[in-house]
Design a protein around this motif. Structure first.
Motif: not given
Length: 305
Positions: A20-26, A188-190, A195-197, A233-236
């Protein structure tokens, strides 16, 4: 036959949290690009306050010290993302402490909290200092956000958004707002990474975003501006998909996501606030036990009496 769980995995809590932390980097990079070094300092202060608060709580409760499992870091990042970047550091610290203490530790710590901790902190700040959390700036200019302007029927020309293609700028994030909410593209990228993981169920964010789109479109509002603006998007992708505070099974998650989307739309269109993502998720968090109860799947081999 041993006791449950019978299905095991090598994946740990830390693995999930750091994904999740990685996903928040973008979104963090986008916040730094649009708001400058202030974005970094606000996020760092929020994370530090969350880690220290959790450490003190674990010491008082005589628990194992697990402040680096990633959960406190995520709470710190998410809380920083849902507040204005130029809010006073004292308010930032207060909200971060409330997120951990009242949103998480009073329930027993990780895995036991009913509500999303970051949103608990945000709701506390909004109730205590409403002016501070609704004062937004972009390029050192104060003014209304996109949702605020649409809510009050103001001209979109005076909003905190960079001039040019309106839809493109809202999607990229060239506008004022909360620190990590402005760039739908980065979020969206995060979200796609999660989803991929296979860390989140893709149907949850899709249901929320589609619901808001359809309701705002049916009401005569601009659905594209509604889904690209604010914290949708952040909440979803990052809050409604929290495995602790969302339903356990697919049917329950769909009902939960549908409820979140409906509430966001109703608050934005009919409520007193221009934004409703935080309150919609918190309200549905409180309904999760009921959803789990009435969407409980049949046990293997179960038949009607």
């Amino acid at each position: 036959m041993g006791p449950s769980p019978h299905i095991r995995t090598k994946e740990t809590t830390e693995d999930v949290m750091y994904d999740v932390i990685i996903a928040l980097i973008p979104a963090m990079i986008a916040a730094w690009y649009f708001f400058g070094i202030r974005a970094v300092s606000v996020t760092a202060v929020s994370i530090l306050a969350c880690i220290v608060s959790e450490y003190i709580c674990q010491k008082i409760m005589k628990r194992d010290i697990e402040i680096f499992d990633g959960s406190a870091i995520i709470t710190g990042i998410l809380y920083a993302f849902v507040i204005p970047p130029y809010m006073s550091y004292w308010y930032i610290i207060t909200g971060a402490v409330v997120s951990i203490v009242l949103g998480k530790m009073v329930f027993g710590g990780l895995g036991h909290n009913i509500f999303n901790p970051a949103l608990v902190g945000r709701a506390f700040i909004q109730a205590s200092w409403p002016v501070a959390i609704t004062t937004f700036m972009y390029d050192d200019i104060a003014g209304p956000t996109m949702l605020d302007a649409m809510k009050r029927g103001l001209s979109l020309d005076i909003t905190l958004i960079e001039k040019g293609n309106l839809y493109l700028n809202t999607f990229v994030g060239k506008m004022g707002g909360c620190l990590g909410e402005t760039s739908a593209l980065a979020l969206l990228l995060g979200g796609l990474y999660l989803i991929y993981k296979k860390q989140i169920d893709w149907k949850v964010p899709l249901t929320i975003i589609a619901t808001v789109f359809l309701i705002t479109w049916a009401s005569g509002a601009d659905p594209i501006l509604h889904i690209f603006s604010g914290g949708l998007f952040l909440g979803a992708f990052f809050m409604a998909t929290d495995m602790v505070t969302s339903p356990h099974n697919p049917k329950g998650r769909f009902i939960f996501a549908l409820g979140v989307g409906i509430l966001i739309s109703l608050i934005r269109l009919k409520g007193g606030y221009p934004e409703g993502t935080a309150f919609a998720i918190l309200i549905m968090n409180g309904v999760v036990p009921i959803i789990n109860r009435y969407t409980r799947p049949k046990r293997f081999g179960e038949v009607k009496a």
